[in-house]
Design an enzyme around this catalytic site. Structure first.
Site: not given
Length: 921
Positions: A151, A420, A540, A580, A618, A752
């Site tokens: 990410h 995922r 989420e 999220d 996190r 996002r």
């Protein structure tokens, strides 16, 4: 005149200030040499004016600074941005070195073990009477796993980061020894060379990161930190246990601290992660581990020159030497070296059999490949046992001990890779598989209860759903191919290579059963109810967190699914999404709903007799669940840790935490220490008072209303957000392989969480980390005028959860700057919209600060953390000009969109602001 305490602080910080001045001077000299006196003078004038404004904060000082900044040409602005960006990165290096310096000082001074170390945790365990049996059980069953993700909020290039690491090493070298003047001059010359190289290196990536780049970036931290520091962590831990006499005899601790990764396995919203990418990731991880073992084995051979003429050796060792292809007469009396030559040859054969290129250093002959890491470890154990038996314990506890530990940590897979995928993809794949075998089944039209019934019957059934000659959609074919690769990975690299499949956007029981049925089609789930992989839901949003108890209760009550859990050691992992949930409901409600979900899950799993492992998703910034890991783990509800925890490491926090060995070791150890303490210590903790719960419920409800009203219910808010932040410009930065939005819309729902938080950080508002708190406290005090504040203060002092939440908010608010944020608000062309929304934000910002200070009974932000307070304030003189220039470039760019130089300047400013704020994404 300074107080005694201020004098002590100044004395402690003197080496830090010296390093910052040195690096600043070297950067200034470089700019003067490379860009000339005019640019150097401009940079210096801005610096002096900015410092003067920070110290005096007068209107005249501000106008003088703005006068200089507003006159910059685009070319001048870019050079100033580069100068200030690099200075902030150099200041970060100096600060990190200073933290290490202070830690060494405490160790040299014989200070008591500090919180966040295993030494401190074990000392507390001894004091609380933790038994050897309890310790043994913890270490045998524990799992602590930091999971590196791709990410992206890391805007720095690896090329720049390598130079920064060299500068850090030179700073450390400079102060560790009493050098002669000539030697010091040589070090300073090397520092100048590194600073010059940085200045001449492009600060921005010219092309977008590919997944192969992300894989390599993740692997680089093994060279820098993990290969060396993880084995040393265990060596030191075993020695500490022995010294504190917490175990009756020396033991080898199981490798409970292990690395995880999402890079190359996370397909949620990233269409570029394919089966080929997964295959490449596994191979590259394997090659990285094997090449490390090859180098360490070679070095071990050079060290073990032990002769049979002097020392006896075990029969097993002699037999291992006889199997070696090394027949050199020079080593006939050195069986250890011959044995190691044979091990090296087998490793080379293993590497080539896995499809990787042979190393530059060839073996001394041919040998059979190792079937698995256990076989390699067994050979090393033969060497270890022989050394231990024949008076060579000290040698056995050197490189060999660390290498044996590395093999137990990394195996042939290096890091456990998670898969995922979004639940919607699984649902479409299942619908297609069912339709292929029975066209009467319209899965997408079935109610939830009908889906559950159908999927459980498929788990019991022996029939395959995959038809060998059927043509499936590209999406379904890709999913099946990726799941089939898991079986291959288990066979080639061991079952630790891939242990988990995560379902993002989990909203129902059927979401988990769908994945179970898909896994059954490729043999990872058997008709008898055995699973070779963990099926993990990810909850989420706020609604998902509130619904997760009912979902897990129903799921664990289904015999077909419960059997799968039982075959995974009776432990069900649940992932909770901080990012999220925050974007959905705001900081206060996100934190509270996560806490309540954990508490309820603990009770539910106890009732079902199932072990709970929580996986915390996190981010780096507080707006995505960030903050100090040690405090965060200890603030978990009682029973939430149970010796096992997994935590994502994302964005720029990976480089901040792990790019330097000593810092990496500290961060790894603090996570392990917190898990140890949360699992074994504090059994006498009292239950949370019911009025604390009621208070948090009330605060959360009001904060949720305030946040949702602003972000999702205020007309024009999306326009305000896109106009007043750099979200558009962030989307064009080359910092990751995933798109910024899930869909091509401007809706906040589709954005996002990472660019959402990153954008607010850039404009110095950090809104996701505090908005709604002020309103919630104000309403609470209005409805509880007598004891309201007393209750909140009591919660702050006595409840780790509440204290940690407010401490993290404290840090975020300290990094915010409403005056600078107002300049970004001016970018909104609709004056009425701008004034309405920014007015609300400003009022809430002040209200949140007032509420925080009142509850903590503080006079200023960061009153409990003066070190961070000084660090932030020292950066303002360099951060604020970056923000000012960025705003001016945004104005020009948005009216002249075809000018690439303007966009480049904005991107450089993004880089510098992120460096100055550090945990910004």
């Amino acid at each position: 005149m300074k107080t005694d305490a201020e004098e002590q602080v100044a004395e402690k910080d003197a080496p830090l200030q010296d390093d910052i001045r040195l690096l600043g001077r070297l950067l200034g000299d470089t700019i003067l040499e490379q860009e000339g006196e005019a640019i150097f003078g401009l940079v210096e004038a801005i610096r002096r004016s900015s410092i003067q404004f920070q110290q005096g904060n007068s209107v005249a000082d501000r106008e003088e600074l703005e006068s200089i900044l507003n006159k910059l040409s685009t070319e001048q602005a870019v050079l100033v941005l580069r100068a200030y960006s690099y200075f902030l990165q150099l200041a970060n290096i100096a600060e990190d070195q200073h933290h290490l310096r202070r830690n060494r000082f405490h160790e040299i001074a014989g200070s008591l073990p500090r919180p966040g170390t295993m030494s401190h945790a074990l000392t507390k365990a001894k004091h609380e009477g933790v038994t050897a049996e309890q310790l043994d059980h913890f270490f045998k069953t524990a799992l602590v796993s930091p999971v590196l993700t791709a990410h992206p909020t890391e805007v720095r290039r690896k090329s720049t980061m390598r130079r920064e690491m060299s500068i850090a090493e030179l700073l450390e070298k400079r102060e560790r020894v009493d050098w002669t003047k000539k030697e010091t001059d040589l070090i300073d010359k090397a520092l100048r060379r590194e600073v010059l190289t940085i200045w001449q290196t492009d600060i921005l990536r010219r092309t977008k990161l590919q997944i192969s780049d992300e894989i390599q970036n993740g692997l680089s931290y093994y060279d820098q930190t993990f290969f060396a520091e993880l084995p040393r962590f265990y060596v030191d831990l075993e020695e500490e246990l022995e010294q504190q006499q917490l175990n009756p005899k020396p033991v080898e601790i199981p490798s409970f601290l292990r690395m995880g990764s999402w890079v190359g396995g996370d397909r949620d919203g990233n269409p570029f992660v394919t089966a080929d990418v997964l295959r490449q990731t596994l191979r590259r991880q394997n090659a990285y581990a094997l090449n490390f073992y090859l180098e360490e084995t070679h070095q071990l051979g050079s060290e073990l020159s032990i002769s049979t003429n002097i020392v006896e050796m075990s029969p097993d060792l002699l037999a291992l030497a006889d199997k070696s292809p090394d027949h050199s007469p020079h080593r006939q009396g050195e069986p250890y070296r011959r044995a190691i030559s044979g091990i090296y040859a087998r490793l080379v054969a293993t590497l080539t059999e896995f499809g990787s290129a042979a190393p530059a250093r060839p073996p001394l002959g041919l040998a059979h490949a190792y079937a698995n890491a256990d076989e390699y470890l067994a050979d090393l154990d033969v060497i270890h046992a022989s050394l231990m038996e024949h008076e060579s314990q000290l040698i056995a506890e050197g490189r060999l001990k660390r290498l044996r530990r590395a093999v137990r940590c990394f195996g042939f897979h290096l890091a456990t890779l998670d898969l995922r995928q979004n639940s919607d993809v699984h649902a479409r794949s299942i619908a297609e598989l069912l339709s292929a075998v029975d066209q009467d089944i319209q899965y997408e039209n079935l109610a939830e209860a009908e889906r559950v019934a159908l999927l459980t019957s498929e788990l019991r059934s022996g029939r395959p759903l995959l038809r060998p000659y059927w043509t499936y959609s590209e999406e379904t074919s890709s999913e099946i191919e990726i799941l089939r690769l898991v079986t291959m990975a288990h066979q080639q690299y061991g079952e630790d290579a891939i242990m988990t499949a995560i379902i993002s956007n989990t909203q129902s029981v059927s979401d988990l059963l769908e994945l179970a049925v898909l896994l059954k089609q490729v043999g990872l789930v058997s008709p008898e109810g055995q699973s070779k992989i963990n099926i993990v839901p990810l909850f989420e949003t706020i609604e998902d967190l509130r619904n997760c108890i009912g979902i897990m209760d129903e799921l664990l009550s289904i015999p077909e699914y419960r059997r799968l859990v039982d075959t995974r050691g009776g432990v069900q992992e649940v992932m909770l999404g901080y990012s999220d949930s925050n974007k959905d409901g705001g900081f206060v409600t996100s934190g509270w709903e996560l806490y309540k979900a954990e508490t309820a899950l603990i009770e539910l799993f106890e009732r079902h007799g199932v072990g709970l492992r929580l996986f915390h998703g996190r981010g780096g910034t507080v707006g995505r669940g960030g903050g100090p890991s040690y405090e965060a783990v200890l603030a978990q509800p009682k029973g939430a840790v149970q010796g096992q925890i997994r935590v994502t490491e994302q964005g720029e926090t990976i480089s901040f935490k792990y790019s330097k060995p000593e810092l990496g070791r500290r961060n790894l150890e603090s996570l392990a220490a917190a898990t140890f303490e949360a699992s074994l210590l504090g059994d006498d903790r009292k239950p949370i008072p019911s009025h604390y719960i009621e208070t948090m419920d009330a605060l959360s409800e009001e904060a949720f209303k305030a946040y949702r009203n602003l972000v999702y219910e205020t007309e024009g808010f999306e326009d305000y957000f896109w106009d007043s932040t750099v979200i558009n410009e962030i989307a064009t930065l080359n910092i990751g392989s995933r798109p910024a939005s899930r869909k091509k819309t401007r809706r906040v729902q589709d954005l996002r969480a990472i660019p959402w938080v990153f954008s607010w950080a850039q404009c110095r508002l950090m809104l996701p980390g505090w908005y709604g708190f002020g309103t919630s406290v104000k309403n609470w005090l209005e409805t509880h005028p007598d004891k309201g504040l007393t209750i909140l203060r009591d919660m702050y002092v006595n409840w780790p959860f509440f204290h940690t939440q407010l401490s993290n908010m404290d840090m975020v608010l300290a990094k915010s700057n409403i005056a600078i944020a107002s300049r970004y608000a001016d970018l909104v062309p609709d004056v009425k919209l701008r004034e309405a929304i920014f007015g609300r934000i400003k009022a809430e910002w002040q209200s949140s600060i007032d509420a925080l200070l009142s509850i903590a009974d503080h006079d200023q932000l960061l009153q409990e953390n003066p070190l961070l307070d000084r660090s932030i304030h020292n950066r303002y003189a360099y951060l604020d000009p970056l923000n000012h220039i960025q705003v001016e470039l945004l104005k020009l760019s948005r009216s002249n969109a075809d000018n690439p130089r303007l966009l480049r300047g904005i991107h450089i400013a993004i880089n510098g602001i992120a460096a100055g704020l550090r945990n910004s994404g």
